[in-house]
Design an enzyme around this catalytic site. Structure first.
Site, PDB file in Angstrom:
ATOM      1  N   SER A   1      76.767  38.143  45.213  1.00 16.57           N
ATOM      2  CA  SER A   1      76.673  38.124  46.670  1.00 16.57           C
ATOM      3  C   SER A   1      77.869  38.831  47.290  1.00 16.57           C
ATOM      4  CB  SER A   1      76.627  36.685  47.182  1.00 16.57           C
ATOM      5  OG  SER A   1      76.795  36.661  48.577  1.00 16.57           O
TER       6      SER A   1
ATOM      7  N   HIS B   1      73.261  41.038  46.353  1.00 12.12           N
ATOM      8  CA  HIS B   1      72.697  40.177  47.390  1.00 12.12           C
ATOM      9  C   HIS B   1      73.461  40.412  48.687  1.00 12.12           C
ATOM     10  CE1 HIS B   1      70.377  36.655  48.636  1.00 12.12           C
ATOM     11  NE2 HIS B   1      71.471  36.197  49.232  1.00 12.12           N
TER      12      HIS B   1
ATOM     13  N   MET C   1      74.079  37.703  58.460  1.00 10.00           N
ATOM     14  CA  MET C   1      74.212  36.527  59.326  1.00 10.00           C
ATOM     15  C   MET C   1      74.459  36.975  60.764  1.00 10.00           C
ATOM     16  SD  MET C   1      76.654  34.172  56.933  1.00 10.00           S
ATOM     17  CE  MET C   1      76.328  33.932  55.181  1.00 10.00           C
TER      18      MET C   1
ATOM     19  N   HIS D   1      69.131  39.275  52.493  1.00 13.00           N
ATOM     20  CA  HIS D   1      68.793  37.900  52.875  1.00 13.00           C
ATOM     21  C   HIS D   1      69.129  37.748  54.350  1.00 13.00           C
ATOM     22  CE1 HIS D   1      69.915  33.351  52.358  1.00 13.00           C
ATOM     23  NE2 HIS D   1      68.832  33.520  53.099  1.00 13.00           N
TER      24      HIS D   1
ATOM     25  N   MET E   1      67.718  27.783  49.006  1.00 15.25           N
ATOM     26  CA  MET E   1      69.130  27.580  49.303  1.00 15.25           C
ATOM     27  C   MET E   1      69.596  26.275  48.663  1.00 15.25           C
ATOM     28  SD  MET E   1      70.165  30.186  50.984  1.00 15.25           S
ATOM     29  CE  MET E   1      71.811  29.507  51.283  1.00 15.25           C
TER      30      MET E   1
END
Length: 222
Positions: A7, A32, A36, A65, A136
């Site tokens: 990530s 990843h 946000m 994501h 998650m």
């Protein structure tokens, strides 16, 4: 084979292309991208222009994501930026099946993410449309959190459902607190793709960190 997806939330954003190159050369399968918006989750990261400027490495899967409100408005931009998978949250859209098909219309794969408290049954009528489910295992918004152990049962239940419905092609990705202490539990429950932040980028040797995760995952599959 279990896929390892470091990530970038835990990477050095000031040298992001070097970090991507380093984990690719160290054996990562995917990277990843934690997107946000400071609305859906309490943090702010990056958008499509930054992803577009990330150098794309041949053979490396770019996995976005979207932890954002109104994810439909961003799907095309992330597809054009070079992402192979785009994952949205079931909690962030009113018309989940429509959103999945919207993503896939851009010739990329679609995933749906569930927060730890969100039940699996919200996916009952869209599983056949999906390429991936992201579970998650922490509450989204920040890296470095501890794995929530109740999610292990959720992974196992999803694995059982997918197998019963002949949907073995659907990836089960797990994000949050995946490290050397939890990887066996996660893989044994049925995960196929592991998001690892500090377990890779927080280590001095990325190659060793990825190799260790892969070996522990292989042990769990035996």
């Amino acid at each position: 084979m279990i896929k390892i997806a470091p990530s970038l939330l835990s990477a050095d954003f000031g040298r992001i292309n070097e970090e991507i190159a380093a984990v690719h050369e160290a054996g990562a399968d995917w990277v990843h991208l934690d997107v946000m918006d400071n609305h859906f989750v309490p943090n702010l990261t990056f958008g499509p222009p930054i992803v577009a400027r990330m150098k794309k490495r041949e053979g490396l899967v770019y996995d976005a994501h979207l932890m954002v409100q109104n994810p439909d408005s961003l799907a095309e931009a992330f597809a054009k930026a070079g992402c192979h998978y785009i994952t949205i949250h079931a909690e962030a859209t009113h018309h989940l099946q429509r959103s999945i098909k919207h993503i896939q219309s851009f010739k990329v794969k679609a995933g749906v993410s569930l927060n730890p408290h969100t039940p699996l049954n919200v996916l009952d009528w869209v599983l056949e449309d999906l390429d991936m489910v992201l579970l998650m295992s922490v509450n989204p918004g920040f890296g470095g959190q501890s794995y929530i152990p109740q999610v292990t049962r959720k992974i196992a239940q999803l694995r059982e459902t997918l197998d019963k419905r002949g949907l073995g092609r659907v990836e089960i990705q797990v994000d949050g607190g995946v490290n050397n202490d939890t990887v066996k539990e996660v893989v044994a429950a049925g995960a196929t793709c592991l998001v690892a932040g500090t377990a890779v980028f927080g280590q001095p040797d990325y190659k060793k960190a990825i190799a260790t995760l892969r070996e522990l995952a292989a042990q769990a599959k035996k």
